[in-house]
Design a protein around this motif. Sequence first.
Motif, PDB file in Angstrom:
ATOM      1  N   GLN A   1      39.167  34.065  38.499  1.00 56.97           N
ATOM      2  CA  GLN A   1      38.216  34.720  37.512  1.00 56.97           C
ATOM      3  C   GLN A   1      38.507  36.170  36.929  1.00 56.97           C
ATOM      4  O   GLN A   1      38.274  36.254  35.658  1.00 56.97           O
ATOM      5  CB  GLN A   1      36.878  34.941  38.321  1.00 56.97           C
ATOM      6  N   LEU A   2      39.290  36.972  38.023  1.00 58.71           N
ATOM      7  CA  LEU A   2      39.530  38.341  37.591  1.00 58.71           C
ATOM      8  C   LEU A   2      40.703  37.873  36.275  1.00 58.71           C
ATOM      9  O   LEU A   2      40.436  38.589  35.327  1.00 58.71           O
ATOM     10  CB  LEU A   2      40.136  39.041  38.407  1.00 58.71           C
ATOM     11  N   SER A   3      41.473  37.174  36.551  1.00 58.88           N
ATOM     12  CA  SER A   3      42.757  36.923  35.488  1.00 58.88           C
ATOM     13  C   SER A   3      41.787  36.629  34.285  1.00 58.88           C
ATOM     14  O   SER A   3      42.556  37.038  33.191  1.00 58.88           O
ATOM     15  CB  SER A   3      43.585  35.915  35.867  1.00 58.88           C
ATOM     16  N   ILE A   4      41.181  35.739  34.241  1.00 61.95           N
ATOM     17  CA  ILE A   4      40.431  35.187  32.885  1.00 61.95           C
ATOM     18  C   ILE A   4      39.612  36.486  32.392  1.00 61.95           C
ATOM     19  O   ILE A   4      39.764  36.712  31.315  1.00 61.95           O
ATOM     20  CB  ILE A   4      39.487  33.772  33.364  1.00 61.95           C
ATOM     21  N   LEU A   5      38.835  37.016  33.444  1.00 59.28           N
ATOM     22  CA  LEU A   5      38.106  38.242  32.838  1.00 59.28           C
ATOM     23  C   LEU A   5      39.328  39.205  32.111  1.00 59.28           C
ATOM     24  O   LEU A   5      38.969  39.685  31.059  1.00 59.28           O
ATOM     25  CB  LEU A   5      37.565  39.123  34.010  1.00 59.28           C
ATOM     26  N   LEU A   6      40.458  39.645  32.741  1.00 57.49           N
ATOM     27  CA  LEU A   6      41.211  40.552  32.246  1.00 57.49           C
ATOM     28  C   LEU A   6      42.044  40.092  30.774  1.00 57.49           C
ATOM     29  O   LEU A   6      42.111  41.046  29.778  1.00 57.49           O
ATOM     30  CB  LEU A   6      42.350  40.663  33.184  1.00 57.49           C
ATOM     31  N   TYR A   7      42.213  38.665  30.921  1.00 57.07           N
ATOM     32  CA  TYR A   7      42.515  37.981  29.460  1.00 57.07           C
ATOM     33  C   TYR A   7      41.653  38.437  28.576  1.00 57.07           C
ATOM     34  O   TYR A   7      41.819  38.993  27.420  1.00 57.07           O
ATOM     35  CB  TYR A   7      42.965  36.914  29.696  1.00 57.07           C
ATOM     36  N   SER A   8      40.336  37.935  28.655  1.00 61.07           N
ATOM     37  CA  SER A   8      39.203  38.099  27.773  1.00 61.07           C
ATOM     38  C   SER A   8      38.808  39.302  27.448  1.00 61.07           C
ATOM     39  O   SER A   8      38.482  39.606  26.239  1.00 61.07           O
ATOM     40  CB  SER A   8      38.049  37.226  28.191  1.00 61.07           C
TER      41      SER A   8
END
Lengths: 370, 367
Positions: free
Chosen positions: A15-22
Amino acid sequence: MKAGDHLKERLHPFQLSILLYSIQNGLVVYTLPRVTAQYFGTNGWLSIIFIFILVNINILLIATIYKLGKGRSIFEIIEATIPKWVMIPIYLFIICVWIGLASMIMREYIFIMKIFFYPALPAVYFVIFFTLLGFQLLTGGIHHITKAFVVLICFVMPMLALLLYLISEFEFDRFTSFYFKGGTDYFEGSLRVYSAYLGIEVSMLLFPVVDKKWTKSLFIGNFFSLFIYLIVTFMCFGFFSFDQVLNDLYPIMTLFEYTEVSFLSRAENLCFCVFAFKILATTVIYYWGAQKTLENIAGKVKPGLWIILILATGFVLALIPGSVAHVEKWSNWLSNCAILIAWALPIFVLGVLFIQMLRNQMLRETDYAK
Amino acid sequence: MQSKVIIVITMCCLTVFVAGCGESNAIEKLAVVEAGAYDLSEGSENPITTTVLFPTVTKEGKFDTMALTAKGKSIHDTFLKVQNLTSLKIVGGQGTILFGEDLAKKGLINVVKSLRRDPEIGIRVKFAMVEGNAGKLLEKKFPSIEDNAEFIYLFLERAGWQDKVLFTNQYRFLRDYYDDGIDPVLPVFSYEGDTIGLKGVGTFKGDRYVTLLTFSETQILNYLIGNIKNGRLMIAMNDLEPGQNYQLSLSNINSDNDKIINTKNMQAEIKVKLKASVLEYTGTMDISKEKYQKQLEGQIEKYLTTNSEKLIAKLQQSQSDPIGIGKVVRNHLTYERWKSMNWNKTYSNMSIKVQVKVELTNSGKSI
């Protein structure tokens, strides 16, 4: 789930990876091919990789702080050594830059939207929508924000598949055999490309809500951004001729405009509207960062009040600029400030940590001597 | 907590959809432009003439088209004037844009840039040229054609499938214009007689129209530019040798194109390999026999080589490079040498050879 559980729940690395990308400033991608061509010249898309390395160093600094600080938040680290009132002007500066940048990104998006699709619609409608959504997300806290973004990004990602339809017009000859020739200002260009990766620095405030091994998500999220920036910019350099990229304000828009599938033509409309989710992510995370910093300055005030204050400021700021040039000038200036924060703050915190460690060691030595 | 997430997502979707409600248009009150034509007009005060064609429906429900023309100082000036000629609201969305011969000779880039700036006009809008006056082509009524704009649009769409070089739109025109190693081309229509016909291809030097290539030259140009899949070729052999007089039609052509550049003495060689099947042959040889098939292959090779070299000489003379030899030369040179070189001059003096290899894969169903 009880309200108190929020504090214990930690964010999953994926989830964090996606958050950081977004949260990385995606709007820049729409101008990125032209910016790289203008400042770096032929084959300017390569600069994205070089800047990516710089951003990784920046992330490395943040990861080091987390490791050395043993999971303490950066405010705890700083205020263990330096009195809070000394730091307040710096905090205020950070808050202003973040709120300002978020509003400018939102407004620039709305401007582009108006140019291409809805010239007659007043900008204030969009700003109200963004603000309302921002309120919903911010009151939910970072866990809600993350979960919502994971879903929203699923709408944005499939758009990349449309690029496959352009392969028939792609030609390697258009890349030319020249590297970084005909560019103008490498430094200015680096700042502009760097601003595409901005947003990641807010992760410094995530320390209290993450797992121990979260730092790898930072790198994964950032790599994800690189992948997407690279793929669309690379496509642009082979699809358009070099001077054509230079003469197009929003090359990515033109790129998607050209896709035509039997069930969908002029896909740029759909792409850009769905892209609102990414803009929302960037805006909200900057507001969230500002909110956390404000809470640290005056912890006793209810968080809801801060949210309203921040959103109200953002709302007013977003309505000020009257032209695209105006908004671009401000967002360039503010993103330069944000880059400064992204580098100076971690270095400063590292310095503080270093002093603390030295002091601890000295204390231990004097204890030992006793 | 879950419900809150759902609210947020619903609101996000709403934002996207509600944004479309800003403007509403009733189709009866619109004149949706199907094609626009731009010409150079006489007199310096109003240099541009614009003609637009849009479909109309009469009260009895009969379909018709209407063409309106106005002169003005710029593209949008003429649009305003055209708007004043009708009670309907003119909206863009044209599929085809035609340029008159005189305007094209003077240079198209200012017009194209104006069109590019307008978000109503898509990047896929088809571009073509008209021999003579482009507006007249839209205005004229032809007995066999109901809607001129639709005819040209569908014609170009089909022709673009058959011959890649005829597939032209705003993106392709601008791309080749801005590229310093290739020049754009546009198909040329003529409206003499009772119908609209394709005359050939007009090649450009920068944004200025310089030469008209005939239909057979256009076909050859197609194979010189790049690889072709499932192409076709019509050959009239009497062009080459007066003694021979037969027609040959090749189909299902797959070609492979390779350009070799010698940068020392500036020589280029274009190698084309064709694999084709014979659809029509009006000569006397029995081409089902291998010996004669080889002989025929040799004749085609000779025909293509000679005509290609003639075509290239013609292009060199007008300093127009639609084949993209400049791109290959540029990618073989250093940046400094390319920039300091007068490419147009070098190009027109260059020695460019063509080598064609033909392989006939079959000769159809009968002997």
